[in-house]
Design an enzyme around this catalytic site. Structure first.
Site, PDB file in Angstrom:
ATOM      1  N   SER A  61       0.813  -1.217   0.000  1.00  0.00           N
ATOM      2  CA  SER A  61       0.000   0.000   0.000  1.00  0.00           C
ATOM      3  C   SER A  61       0.849   1.270   0.000  1.00  0.00           C
ATOM      4  O   SER A  61       1.999   1.274   0.436  1.00  0.00           O
ATOM      5  CB  SER A  61      -0.914   0.016   1.223  1.00  0.00           C
ATOM      6  OG  SER A  61      -1.689  -1.147   1.276  1.00  0.00           O
TER       7      SER A  61
HETATM    8  N1  SAH Z   1      -0.947  -4.634   3.769  1.00  0.00           N
HETATM    9  C1  SAH Z   1      -0.301  -5.133   2.583  1.00  0.00           C
HETATM   10  C2  SAH Z   1      -1.182  -4.914   1.381  1.00  0.00           C
HETATM   11  C3  SAH Z   1      -1.244  -6.137   0.563  1.00  0.00           C
HETATM   12  S1  SAH Z   1      -2.426  -6.124  -0.757  1.00  0.00           S
HETATM   13  C4  SAH Z   1       1.064  -4.495   2.423  1.00  0.00           C
HETATM   14  O1  SAH Z   1       1.304  -3.460   3.031  1.00  0.00           O
HETATM   15  O2  SAH Z   1       1.895  -5.040   1.694  1.00  0.00           O
HETATM   16  C5  SAH Z   1      -3.734  -7.079  -0.082  1.00  0.00           C
HETATM   17  C6  SAH Z   1      -3.408  -8.496   0.279  1.00  0.00           C
HETATM   18  O3  SAH Z   1      -4.634  -9.107   0.717  1.00  0.00           O
HETATM   19  C7  SAH Z   1      -2.890  -9.361  -0.864  1.00  0.00           C
HETATM   20  O4  SAH Z   1      -1.659  -9.915  -0.495  1.00  0.00           O
HETATM   21  C8  SAH Z   1      -3.970 -10.433  -1.049  1.00  0.00           C
HETATM   22  O5  SAH Z   1      -3.455 -11.692  -1.407  1.00  0.00           O
HETATM   23  C9  SAH Z   1      -4.598 -10.464   0.333  1.00  0.00           C
HETATM   24  N2  SAH Z   1      -5.960 -11.008   0.388  1.00  0.00           N
HETATM   25  C10 SAH Z   1      -6.999 -10.775  -0.439  1.00  0.00           C
HETATM   26  N3  SAH Z   1      -8.098 -11.449  -0.042  1.00  0.00           N
HETATM   27  C11 SAH Z   1      -7.746 -12.136   1.080  1.00  0.00           C
HETATM   28  C12 SAH Z   1      -8.434 -13.006   1.950  1.00  0.00           C
HETATM   29  N4  SAH Z   1      -9.724 -13.356   1.783  1.00  0.00           N
HETATM   30  N5  SAH Z   1      -7.767 -13.529   3.015  1.00  0.00           N
HETATM   31  C13 SAH Z   1      -6.458 -13.221   3.219  1.00  0.00           C
HETATM   32  N6  SAH Z   1      -5.755 -12.390   2.429  1.00  0.00           N
HETATM   33  C14 SAH Z   1      -6.377 -11.853   1.361  1.00  0.00           C
END
Ligand code: SAH
Length: 212
Positions: A61
């Site tokens: 993010s």
């Molecule tokens: N907070 C993270 C943002 C990652 S993007 C950072 O700072 O890097 C969002 C993430 O949510 C992705 O890695 C995706 O695989 C995960 N995601 C999406 N749906 C999900 C679910 N149902 N359960 C667990 N993770 C999920």
């Protein structure tokens, strides 16, 4: 390119001007090495206020979004926090500096493995991880003082509200491809108190794990 210190100072100044004013949050962001969390080809952009690609077609993010979400969550040092969507682990690491313990769930195992290595490198010992479907929460560890979701849902997932303490706060992006907003949900005795605070663009929250 200016030295890292100058780039970090510039980013923190920008975040403060854009609404991240809580000193404890700014202090953690200033010290957290974001370059450790981005893919090597993007390391030179680690201190820019922008989202960047990570493995499995996901993104780390934007620092402003991490700052605003963390600030809205109002994390205290005795709190137990649940995070959905570990991704690179950057937001997890920020939460781990502010909370007593962070439970984090990711549906892509390779992302979680890489994030776990980073927590080890940083000496963060208060993070518990799990590969799974975060929409279901982590019932065995409930209730939580705070919950953060870093992938966009169409609606507030009911299982997550059910795992939040009364007086607890849930922060997440809701919406669809056309537009999303970050919302803060406070669970009260009577129900839910919902406030929207920032338009955003997140990858979608997907049900199930990525392993079928
Ligand atoms: N907070 C993270 C943002 C990652 S993007 C950072 O700072 O890097 C969002 C993430 O949510 C992705 O890695 C995706 O695989 C995960 N995601 C999406 N749906 C999900 C679910 N149902 N359960 C667990 N993770 C999920």
């Amino acid at each position: 390119m200016p030295p890292a210190d100058a780039r970090i100072t510039r980013l923190i100044t920008e975040l403060r001007r854009s609404g991240v004013t809580e000193p404890s949050v700014l202090a953690v962001l200033e010290r957290m090495p974001r370059d450790l969390f981005v893919a090597p080809p993007f390391a030179h952009q680690a201190w820019e206020n922008t989202a960047l690609p990570i493995a499995c077609s996901q993104t780390i993010s934007q620092p402003l979004v991490v700052g605003m979400m963390t600030q809205e969550l109002q994390v205290g040092e005795r709190m137990k926090v649940l995070e959905i969507g570990t991704g690179s682990g950057y937001q997890t690491a920020v939460l781990a500096k502010l909370a007593r313990r962070v439970y984090t769930i990711e549906r892509h195992r390779p992302l979680l493995k890489a994030a776990e290595e980073r927590f080890k490198t940083l000496g963060l010992h208060n993070v518990t991880t799990r590969v799974g479907d975060g929409t279901l929460g982590w019932p065995e560890q409930a209730p939580f003082d705070r919950i953060m979701v870093t992938a966009a849902a169409h609606d507030v997932p009911p299982a997550l509200v059910a795992q939040l303490k009364i007086g607890g706060i849930l922060v997440l992006p809701v919406g669809d491809e056309a537009g999303q907003d970050l919302i803060r949900v406070t669970r009260t005795e009577e129900g839910l108190d919902i406030r929207s605070f920032l338009p955003v663009r997140f990858v979608p929250l997907v049900e199930g794990t990525a392993e079928g």
